[in-house]
Write a protein that holds these residues in place. Structure first.
Motif, PDB file in Angstrom:
ATOM      1  N   SER A 276       0.849  -1.188   0.000  1.00 27.36           N
ATOM      2  CA  SER A 276       0.000   0.000   0.000  1.00 27.36           C
ATOM      3  C   SER A 276       0.875   1.225   0.000  1.00 27.36           C
ATOM      4  CB  SER A 276      -0.911   0.032   1.226  1.00 27.36           C
ATOM      5  OG  SER A 276      -1.637   1.252   1.260  1.00 27.36           O
ATOM      6  N   PHE A 289      -8.482   8.507   1.705  1.00 27.24           N
ATOM      7  CA  PHE A 289      -7.710   7.619   2.573  1.00 27.24           C
ATOM      8  C   PHE A 289      -7.243   6.414   1.751  1.00 27.24           C
ATOM      9  CE2 PHE A 289     -10.805   9.815   5.194  1.00 27.24           C
ATOM     10  CZ  PHE A 289     -10.079  10.219   6.314  1.00 27.24           C
ATOM     11  N   GLY A 290      -5.960   6.400   1.398  1.00 31.78           N
ATOM     12  CA  GLY A 290      -5.476   5.351   0.511  1.00 31.78           C
ATOM     13  C   GLY A 290      -5.508   3.962   1.116  1.00 31.78           C
ATOM     14  N   LEU A 291      -5.267   3.844   2.429  1.00 33.96           N
ATOM     15  CA  LEU A 291      -5.170   2.516   3.025  1.00 33.96           C
ATOM     16  C   LEU A 291      -6.460   1.727   2.846  1.00 33.96           C
ATOM     17  CD1 LEU A 291      -3.447   0.484   4.645  1.00 33.96           C
ATOM     18  CD2 LEU A 291      -4.418   1.446   6.717  1.00 33.96           C
ATOM     19  N   CYS A 292      -7.595   2.412   2.972  1.00 35.20           N
ATOM     20  CA  CYS A 292      -8.872   1.714   2.762  1.00 35.20           C
ATOM     21  C   CYS A 292      -9.540   2.193   1.485  1.00 35.20           C
ATOM     22  CB  CYS A 292      -9.774   1.853   3.988  1.00 35.20           C
ATOM     23  SG  CYS A 292     -10.020   3.522   4.562  1.00 35.20           S
ATOM     24  N   ASP A 293      -8.772   2.904   0.663  1.00 42.30           N
ATOM     25  CA  ASP A 293      -9.247   3.363  -0.651  1.00 42.30           C
ATOM     26  C   ASP A 293     -10.617   4.025  -0.534  1.00 42.30           C
ATOM     27  OD1 ASP A 293      -9.094   3.843  -3.363  1.00 42.30           O
ATOM     28  OD2 ASP A 293      -9.961   1.908  -3.919  1.00 42.30           O
ATOM     29  N   GLY A 306     -18.343   4.870   8.117  1.00 43.86           N
ATOM     30  CA  GLY A 306     -16.949   4.502   7.974  1.00 43.86           C
ATOM     31  C   GLY A 306     -16.585   3.246   8.729  1.00 43.86           C
ATOM     32  N   SER A 307     -15.341   3.184   9.141  1.00 42.86           N
ATOM     33  CA  SER A 307     -14.824   1.936   9.673  1.00 42.86           C
ATOM     34  C   SER A 307     -15.461   1.549  10.998  1.00 42.86           C
ATOM     35  CB  SER A 307     -13.312   2.030   9.834  1.00 42.86           C
ATOM     36  OG  SER A 307     -13.002   3.011  10.786  1.00 42.86           O
ATOM     37  N   HIS A 311     -18.833   0.225   7.518  1.00 42.48           N
ATOM     38  CA  HIS A 311     -17.761  -0.056   6.570  1.00 42.48           C
ATOM     39  C   HIS A 311     -18.135   0.264   5.131  1.00 42.48           C
ATOM     40  CE1 HIS A 311     -16.955  -2.777   9.993  1.00 42.48           C
ATOM     41  NE2 HIS A 311     -15.744  -2.333   9.818  1.00 42.48           N
ATOM     42  N   LEU A 313     -17.788   2.842   3.382  1.00 45.64           N
ATOM     43  CA  LEU A 313     -16.876   3.679   2.620  1.00 45.64           C
ATOM     44  C   LEU A 313     -15.792   2.878   1.914  1.00 45.64           C
ATOM     45  CD1 LEU A 313     -16.186   6.625   5.064  1.00 45.64           C
ATOM     46  CD2 LEU A 313     -17.318   6.776   2.875  1.00 45.64           C
ATOM     47  N   TYR A 314     -15.397   1.767   2.473  1.00 42.07           N
ATOM     48  CA  TYR A 314     -14.258   1.038   1.933  1.00 42.07           C
ATOM     49  C   TYR A 314     -14.419   0.802   0.444  1.00 42.07           C
ATOM     50  CZ  TYR A 314     -12.790   0.002   6.700  1.00 42.07           C
ATOM     51  OH  TYR A 314     -12.379   0.091   7.990  1.00 42.07           O
ATOM     52  N   LYS A 315     -13.363   1.079  -0.273  1.00 36.01           N
ATOM     53  CA  LYS A 315     -13.300   0.795  -1.698  1.00 36.01           C
ATOM     54  C   LYS A 315     -14.170   1.705  -2.541  1.00 36.01           C
ATOM     55  CE  LYS A 315     -13.711  -3.643  -2.631  1.00 36.01           C
ATOM     56  NZ  LYS A 315     -14.293  -4.983  -2.549  1.00 36.01           N
TER      57      LYS A 315
ATOM     58  N   PHE B 274     -14.742   9.916   8.864  1.00 39.23           N
ATOM     59  CA  PHE B 274     -15.439   8.888   9.606  1.00 39.23           C
ATOM     60  C   PHE B 274     -14.663   8.609  10.892  1.00 39.23           C
ATOM     61  CE2 PHE B 274     -12.377   5.672   8.281  1.00 39.23           C
ATOM     62  CZ  PHE B 274     -11.928   6.177   7.068  1.00 39.23           C
ATOM     63  N   TYR B 275     -15.398   8.117  11.880  1.00 39.41           N
ATOM     64  CA  TYR B 275     -14.780   7.783  13.153  1.00 39.41           C
ATOM     65  C   TYR B 275     -13.860   6.584  12.981  1.00 39.41           C
ATOM     66  CZ  TYR B 275     -14.220   6.374  18.007  1.00 39.41           C
ATOM     67  OH  TYR B 275     -13.686   6.042  19.226  1.00 39.41           O
ATOM     68  N   SER B 276     -12.673   6.666  13.585  1.00 39.43           N
ATOM     69  CA  SER B 276     -11.793   5.498  13.611  1.00 39.43           C
ATOM     70  C   SER B 276     -10.761   5.690  14.695  1.00 39.43           C
ATOM     71  CB  SER B 276     -11.096   5.311  12.266  1.00 39.43           C
ATOM     72  OG  SER B 276     -10.155   4.245  12.349  1.00 39.43           O
ATOM     73  N   LEU B 291      -7.628   0.836  10.562  1.00 45.79           N
ATOM     74  CA  LEU B 291      -8.319   1.732   9.629  1.00 45.79           C
ATOM     75  C   LEU B 291      -9.147   0.951   8.614  1.00 45.79           C
ATOM     76  CD1 LEU B 291      -8.842   4.650   8.672  1.00 45.79           C
ATOM     77  CD2 LEU B 291      -6.864   4.400   7.169  1.00 45.79           C
ATOM     78  N   CYS B 292      -8.587  -0.178   8.159  1.00 41.85           N
ATOM     79  CA  CYS B 292      -9.359  -0.988   7.203  1.00 41.85           C
ATOM     80  C   CYS B 292      -9.801  -2.298   7.845  1.00 41.85           C
ATOM     81  CB  CYS B 292      -8.575  -1.225   5.916  1.00 41.85           C
ATOM     82  SG  CYS B 292      -6.905  -1.845   6.129  1.00 41.85           S
ATOM     83  N   SER B 307      -4.788  -3.926  -0.245  1.00 44.62           N
ATOM     84  CA  SER B 307      -5.407  -2.754  -0.861  1.00 44.62           C
ATOM     85  C   SER B 307      -4.937  -2.526  -2.277  1.00 44.62           C
ATOM     86  CB  SER B 307      -5.118  -1.521  -0.021  1.00 44.62           C
ATOM     87  OG  SER B 307      -3.735  -1.276  -0.008  1.00 44.62           O
ATOM     88  N   ALA B 308      -3.766  -3.083  -2.639  1.00 41.53           N
ATOM     89  CA  ALA B 308      -3.248  -2.792  -3.967  1.00 41.53           C
ATOM     90  C   ALA B 308      -4.097  -3.441  -5.050  1.00 41.53           C
ATOM     91  CB  ALA B 308      -1.801  -3.266  -4.090  1.00 41.53           C
ATOM     92  N   HIS B 311      -8.384  -6.211  -2.608  1.00 38.65           N
ATOM     93  CA  HIS B 311      -9.107  -5.666  -1.464  1.00 38.65           C
ATOM     94  C   HIS B 311      -9.756  -6.737  -0.602  1.00 38.65           C
ATOM     95  CE1 HIS B 311      -9.116  -2.391  -4.483  1.00 38.65           C
ATOM     96  NE2 HIS B 311      -8.775  -1.683  -3.439  1.00 38.65           N
ATOM     97  N   TYR B 314      -9.945  -6.332   3.462  1.00 38.17           N
ATOM     98  CA  TYR B 314     -10.764  -5.374   4.185  1.00 38.17           C
ATOM     99  C   TYR B 314     -11.877  -6.071   4.950  1.00 38.17           C
ATOM    100  CZ  TYR B 314      -8.602  -1.645   1.472  1.00 38.17           C
ATOM    101  OH  TYR B 314      -7.721  -0.771   0.912  1.00 38.17           O
ATOM    102  N   LYS B 315     -12.014  -5.662   6.190  1.00 38.52           N
ATOM    103  CA  LYS B 315     -13.105  -6.131   7.034  1.00 38.52           C
ATOM    104  C   LYS B 315     -12.950  -7.575   7.496  1.00 38.52           C
ATOM    105  CE  LYS B 315     -17.201  -5.104   5.365  1.00 38.52           C
ATOM    106  NZ  LYS B 315     -18.245  -4.955   4.338  1.00 38.52           N
TER     107      LYS B 315
END
Lengths: 422, 422
Positions: A276, A289-293, A306-307, A311, A313-315, B274-276, B291-292, B307-308, B311, B314-315
């Motif tokens: 990443s 936010f790149g980590l969770c795109d 969000g997270s 969830h 928002l992810y991707k 978003f909250y994290s 975060l993810c 993430s690259a 995905h 995630y989660k």
């Protein structure tokens, strides 16, 4: 200012990166505006392999040499320097002194003076140098740049990113020719490789064009990743078992900027993880936010989508990469490596070299990025003391304006344009 | 050591947090082992409201007062102090001097000496103080702690986290009673609230129990978020429009530890997002990325599943929260706020107070966390200079052993236990 239709390009350094750039990416440009005029590597075998590969693609055999000084004597307009971190500065300066347009592959420096020598060579000779930071042309990075330029993020106050790439296997796999990072990781402790994360931020933060880096502080975790990996994955009698590493597993760096923004960078290459760049842009109206795109926009997203909760928002980066597709990615289909970034950065290089114009990532940007490695090393050695980042423009930064960075193809970059909104 | 079956608890500070803790969380314990003996707030109206609410739940009306000194004169075993950041230290010290077992709601301090005063009061009186950091008991945080203790992450070299919570609306909404953060954000510039992120890391890194914080460096971005929010969302004649804020929008803090680990914290409360808590643990064999919400384990996950490319990671936190469900979350169904964390932290407090034993987050931990705010303020004022973190144990840290932090219910915490693996 000249504006050549076709340029003769030389290539120095034909290792893993150089061979792909020369015989794939640039080979694809031979029918456009590039002549592969000369190639060079310290190892003759590499030169021959690339020459054969080019000939196999019906590309005329270039001048071949194992001596870069011979290559620089040839009739070439531009040179792409892809040799090791410890040799590419001297070669770049020699090329500039011969009036050759220089493309310099990324990497840090070992001594601050090397950055000043690049600047002096440019100012003395008028030769241009482009720092070939492909991630500046990444799809998400250019999406974020477009969103920022359209005001979608509001004012940007903070950026963060990383070079997060598990290189343990790559670093320890070489048999006779050891990986170039191995010596660095045995002997140094710093962010050796800050350009992929900081490069794209510099365009959003106008670094060297109305803003500049002011201080850098850097911190290293203990170094356990490589040793643990070698212990578990290599034979007990492998000489690697004897090695001790100075390089911390996670290097955390913070840069402060003249206009008050902060930047946080991470080098993270010796622990198991997914790749990443964690490219993150934080603004008063929205963020990426790149980590969770994930793109988060005030008024469009809810904080608990969000997270923390749903969830959702992810991707959503894909959705926004369409909605805010940068013209470069909209109008041009990239060929070649790294998902298309390479194509864009090398096209920007070729277009700039044809005009012999200031490149979109110029020698001041190169020095500003490469010096971070040395400053990181010094700060870590001093327990995290903040180091002054030199002003390589010597006061010109607050009057300089960026050239049309993300428009090397002379696009009419007036957005928002309806057709970009899918 | 006493071991009471039921304890009499007083509550000081009945604002937003205090009212919920007293009349919901502790009210739910009245049938177990708690007597709500006394309540206090500076505002009589708040006291009356809570008293009525308790009586409505068939709980005997507690002693009511607007003077905390009166409350401390009552026959109580323990007190939960939920008053403002600027008052809770003095109250805690007075309570300790009266031999009352203290629970202190989280927050930073304004002066380093207040941390030392807490330590001195504890060492002089023998009274215990528990820092009520609920996030130490978060489901993901305890999942990560269990995974760490089972060796799943290997050696941990770096942790990061944040208090990322868009508080712009909350801070600017109060009419007559202004939000307590408003004055802080006008006058200070620092990580005012590091406990939610750093608290859980301290348990993984054995802080004050074989390890300690050594240096802290802190950096503030410019402050644009609140002003921009007020400009766009409040009336033009709102007095808030006149305010200037010193508090940077994003505060980045790096802590180095005696055993070589690094910690990176972020305070991020005045930009849309978003909250994290971004709770992240990086080890030589695996990691958790808050975060993810992703666990990455060597041998189990591929670097490009992340993430690259796909995905897919995630989660997956949900999957691992089942696989490595902490006994606390497996065996006890929490009631009350913040998704159950509150229940666990207050149960740990009650269980510790019943035994009058050293609590799982003790006065040394409290001082170590609360001092970070002052050090952050000082470091930012000095351009990011690294500040020495005091050793509040005065040399005892390398011999101290943590008590059974995550086992306040006397669980047999021998894992892996088959029944925990769903």
């Amino acid at each position: 200012m000249s504006n050549k239709e076709k340029i003769k390009v030389g290539f120095i350094g034909l290792g893993g990166r150089g061979s792909g750039v020369c015989s794939d990416t640039f080979a694809d440009m031979v029918d456009m505006d590039v002549e592969i005029a000369a190639i060079c590597d310290f190892f003759e075998e590499r030169v021959n392999t690339i020459a054969e590969k080019l000939v196999g693609k019906n590309i005329p055999k270039p001048f071949c040499t194992t001596n870069y000084k011979e290559l620089l004597e040839q009739d070439i307009d531009a040179v792409v320097i892809l040799s090791s971190w410890s040799t590419h500065i001297d070669i770049a300066i020699e090329a500039m002194e011969k009036g050759i347009y220089v493309g310099l592959e990324v990497g840090g420096v070992y001594a601050m003076n090397d950055c000043w020598r690049l600047i002096e060579a440019h100012e003395r000779t008028g030769s241009q140098l482009m720092f070939l930071e492909n991630c500046c042309y990444g799809q998400r990075e250019l999406m974020a740049l477009r969103m920022f330029r359209e005001g979608v993020f509001g004012e940007v106050v903070h950026c963060s990113g990383s070079y997060s790439h598990d290189l343990r296997s790559e670093i320890t796999d070489g048999k006779e020719k050891k990986h170039y990072r191995l010596g660095n990781y045995i002997n140094r402790n710093c962010d050796t490789y800050p350009s992929h994360d900081v490069g794209p931020m510099m365009k959003i933060l106008d670094i060297n064009n109305g803003n500049r880096f002011v201080t850098l502080s850097s911190f290293a975790s203990c170094a356990k990743g490589l040793k643990d990996y070698i212990k578990r994955h290599k034979e007990p009698d492998d000489p690697l078992q004897m090695l001790e590493f100075k390089q911390g597993d996670v290097i955390t760096t913070v840069i402060t900027c003249a206009n008050g923004e902060t930047i946080q960078l991470t080098l993270d290459t010796t622990l198991p993880r997914f790749y990443s760049r964690e490219f993150t842009v934080r603004g008063t109206k929205g963020s990426y936010f790149g980590l969770c795109d994930a793109v988060f926009l005030e008024g469009e997203h809810d904080e608990f989508e969000g997270s923390a909760k749903g969830h959702n928002l992810y991707k959503n980066g894909n959705e926004f990469a369409n909605r805010y597709c940068h013209p470069l990615w909209h109008n041009y289909t990239p060929r070649g490596g790294h998902g298309g970034m390479d194509w864009h950065v090398f096209r920007a290089f070729v277009e700039s070299a044809k005009k012999n114009a200031r490149p979109p990532i110029d020698v001041y940007d190169a020095a500003s990025i490469m010096c971070l490695t040395v400053l990181s090393e010094q700060s870590i050695a001093k327990g995290g003391a903040p180091m002054d980042v030199p002003d390589f423009t010597r006061g010109k930064w607050y009057q300089r304006k960026d050239i049309d960075f993300d428009n090397p193809y002379n696009l009419d970059r007036q957005y928002p344009l309806a057709e970009y909104v899918f």
